[in-house]
Enzyme design. Structure first.
Site, mmCIF file in Angstrom:
data_model
loop_
_atom_site.group_PDB
_atom_site.id
_atom_site.type_symbol
_atom_site.label_atom_id
_atom_site.label_comp_id
_atom_site.label_asym_id
_atom_site.label_seq_id
_atom_site.Cartn_x
_atom_site.Cartn_y
_atom_site.Cartn_z
ATOM 1 N N HIS A 199 -10.504 1.025 -87.542
ATOM 2 C CA HIS A 199 -11.407 1.803 -86.685
ATOM 3 C C HIS A 199 -12.057 0.900 -85.623
ATOM 4 C CE1 HIS A 199 -14.335 4.744 -85.467
ATOM 5 N NE2 HIS A 199 -14.124 5.551 -86.500
ATOM 6 N N GLU A 237 -8.178 3.440 -82.110
ATOM 7 C CA GLU A 237 -7.985 3.128 -83.515
ATOM 8 C C GLU A 237 -6.528 3.319 -83.927
ATOM 9 O OE1 GLU A 237 -10.666 5.900 -85.400
ATOM 10 O OE2 GLU A 237 -12.005 5.779 -83.669
#
Length: 289
Positions: free
Chosen positions: A163, A265
């Site tokens: 992330h 991400e």
């Protein structure tokens, strides 16, 4: 006087000990370094040529319980809301341990952290596993390799994602390339599926999209430089910026910080990965300036 000096020194020593217990640093030199917290194995800083590349919220909570807001949190074994446990799984809120201490390999620095199943993970997700997280710092590169192993007898499936929060000066000047023609799920529009028609994706409102079956390499124009993300076994790309209203609803995110970040991400989230007994898979990304 001696007592005051002793007290101050004791406080400094305790702070230093706490710092060393909570994170580890890889430092090629003062201009090129990485900071990693054991909580979630979260990279919270990557300084390249003296400039910070990773966004970390000024309101991030460091209580070894809550996920750190910013950096590169590890999503495993579930991406998104999870009926069995916390959103995005437990890997980003568990304490990881050192498997291989910082060492120099050629002109790079490498460290390996690991996380194994325990009573807490079994209560949520009853499987035996081991995660290894290899972090490699180069002069212009940051490599993050997540190795997922099935150490039990039962097969399991999972989704995973790195992330990454990128720090930018002005999100209005950012563009993400190499996604034209791909299908994506638009979570802002209740999960409808659409096809990307733009050569370069720019940000002028809330965005939360999952691009499927992306190229192995994509480029991110931060407004003043190009970053290249090369990935392996991570076919999907999530792009996220909370914009104005959602920023106001997050307690660990300043109302104005959406202007200075963009999440790009690399993940394996659209289709679950299945591992049988003793199988393993490496999920990798390399960011180059």
């Amino acid at each position: 006087m001696d007592y005051m000096f002793y007290t101050k020194q004791k406080v400094l020593n305790e702070k230093l000990k706490e710092k060393m217990e909570n994170k580890i640093c890889l430092e090629l030199d003062t201009q090129n370094k990485v900071e990693v917290f054991f909580h979630g194995a979260t990279i919270t800083s990557w300084v390249c040529d003296g400039k910070e590349k990773i966004f970390l919220s000024s309101k991030s909570v460091f209580d070894n319980k809550k996920a750190i807001r910013g950096g590169i949190p590890i999503v495993f074994p579930n991406f998104g809301p999870w009926e069995k446990g916390p959103q995005h799984g437990f890997a980003r809120i568990k304490r990881w341990n050192l498997k291989d201490s910082v060492r120099k390999i050629d002109d790079k620095l490498r460290v390996v952290l690991f996380l194994k199943d325990d009573e807490e993970t079994h209560a949520l997700w009853n499987y035996n596993f081991e995660l290894e997280y290899e972090i490699i710092l180069g002069l212009k590169t940051l490599e993050t390799n997540l190795i997922v192993k099935n150490t039990g007898t039962d097969e399991f499936d999972f989704t995973a994602l790195l992330h990454t929060y990128f720090k930018v000066d002005d999100v209005g000047k950012v563009s993400i390339n190499d996604l034209n023609g791909l299908n994506y799920i638009d979570k802002v529009k209740n999960g409808i599926s659409e096809t990307e028609s733009r050569e370069a994706i720019t940000i002028d409102q809330e965005i939360d999209r999952i691009y499927k079956s992306t190229k192995d390499t994509i480029s991110i124009n931060s407004g003043d430089e190009i970053l290249t993300m090369t990935k392996y076994n991570l076919p999907d790309i999530v792009i996220w910026n909370p914009w104005i209203e959602k920023s106001k609803k997050m307690s660990d995110f300043d109302d104005e910080e959406y202007k200075r970040m963009i999440c790009v991400e690399a993940g394996r989230v659209y289709t679950k990965c299945i591992l049988k007994q003793n199988e393993k898979i490496t999920l990798a990304q390399k960011i180059q300036v």
